[in-house]
Every structure is written in C-alpha cells, then in structure tokens.
Design an enzyme around this catalytic site. Sequence first.
Site, PDB file in Angstrom:
ATOM      1  CG  HIS A 284      -2.034   0.941   1.214  1.00  0.00           C
ATOM      2  ND1 HIS A 284      -2.915   1.039   0.162  1.00  0.00           N
ATOM      3  CD2 HIS A 284      -2.453   1.850   2.121  1.00  0.00           C
ATOM      4  CE1 HIS A 284      -3.821   1.972   0.441  1.00  0.00           C
ATOM      5  NE2 HIS A 284      -3.554   2.479   1.617  1.00  0.00           N
ATOM      6  CB  THR A 285       1.688   3.836  -2.300  1.00  0.00           C
ATOM      7  OG1 THR A 285       2.518   2.776  -2.751  1.00  0.00           O
ATOM      8  CG2 THR A 285       2.473   5.121  -2.299  1.00  0.00           C
TER       9      THR A 285
ATOM     10  CB  VAL B 204       0.443  10.338  -1.257  1.00  0.00           C
ATOM     11  CG1 VAL B 204       0.766  11.820  -1.342  1.00  0.00           C
ATOM     12  CG2 VAL B 204       1.687   9.503  -1.549  1.00  0.00           C
TER      13      VAL B 204
ATOM     14  N   GLY C 253       0.088  13.926  -6.672  1.00  0.00           N
ATOM     15  CA  GLY C 253       0.514  14.489  -7.947  1.00  0.00           C
ATOM     16  C   GLY C 253       1.825  15.252  -7.875  1.00  0.00           C
TER      17      GLY C 253
ATOM     18  N   GLY D 280       4.880  13.657  -6.888  1.00  0.00           N
ATOM     19  CA  GLY D 280       6.024  12.755  -6.934  1.00  0.00           C
ATOM     20  C   GLY D 280       6.400  12.096  -5.625  1.00  0.00           C
ATOM     21  CG  LEU D 281       5.036  13.730  -2.024  1.00  0.00           C
ATOM     22  CD1 LEU D 281       4.202  14.138  -0.834  1.00  0.00           C
ATOM     23  CD2 LEU D 281       6.446  14.256  -1.898  1.00  0.00           C
TER      24      LEU D 281
ATOM     25  CB  CYS E 136       1.100  -1.185  -3.776  1.00  0.00           C
ATOM     26  SG  CYS E 136       0.599   0.523  -4.054  1.00  0.00           S
TER      27      CYS E 136
ATOM     28  CE1 TYR F 105       2.670   6.065  -8.448  1.00  0.00           C
ATOM     29  CE2 TYR F 105       4.232   4.920  -7.039  1.00  0.00           C
ATOM     30  CZ  TYR F 105       3.949   5.916  -7.942  1.00  0.00           C
ATOM     31  OH  TYR F 105       4.953   6.762  -8.362  1.00  0.00           O
TER      32      TYR F 105
ATOM     33  NE  ARG G  12       5.065   7.706 -13.718  1.00  0.00           N
ATOM     34  CZ  ARG G  12       4.337   8.376 -12.857  1.00  0.00           C
ATOM     35  NH1 ARG G  12       4.782   8.603 -11.636  1.00  0.00           N
ATOM     36  NH2 ARG G  12       3.157   8.844 -13.202  1.00  0.00           N
TER      37      ARG G  12
END
Length: 117
Positions: free
Chosen positions: A58-59, A61, A67, A69-70, A93, A95, A103
């Site tokens: 899990h991420t 923020v 949005g 970049g964290l 996760c 993400y 990326r």
Amino acid sequence: RRVHGITNFAYMSRLLRMAVHHRPAQRAFVMPLEGKDEARLEYIESNTAENKVFDFVHTVVPSKYRGQGLAEKLCDAGFQFAKENGYKVIPSCTYVSDTYLKRKPEFKELTMAASNL
C-alpha cells in the site's frame, strides 16, 4: 503560482529535500510532511529459505500532496533499500505494479510473484 501559501518553486524545492525514513517496526517507508501528515509505503516482510521478501502492499499519500512525486520518492527508497540489502519485492500495491515499475523498469529485476513464495 502559489501552493499552500508559498510559491510553487519553493514548495517543490522543500519537498525534494524531504527524507524518506525506513521504519521497520511500522513495516513502512515514511516521509514526514507538514504537521502530523506523512506519506507511506507499507510492506509485509516474508523471509523464506531462498529469499528475503518485501511485499509492497500500500502506498499512502494524503490527498493535498498527490501528484507531486511523493509516491515515486517512497518507492525509490523502498526499492533502493531492497536492492542494497538483498530483498526481492512483490509489487502488490497497484501504484507500484501499474505506475512505478513502468517508469522505473530497472527495478523489475528485483520483483517476484507472490505465488513464488
């Protein structure tokens, strides 16, 4: 452009200096933000005879920081730690699996499927 009362450049500059901390007791990589806010990459650690494994599950923020970049910075720290310490990573996760690894394909070599445990 102003964000949260400061210029966008100054805000982004401050965010880039924020450090990510590995907190093994919390099973997370954590980036303290303003006040009590924090961004987190949470994991489950599973060690087998063949591998030390982080399952990045899990991420998190906070919405006002999205949005910027964290999440990527958290994953950079998590994958770098895994690489330096001989861990494999299960990217549970979405993400991590659907955005980050596309990326940063250089980290795909560290990944494994959960079914390989």
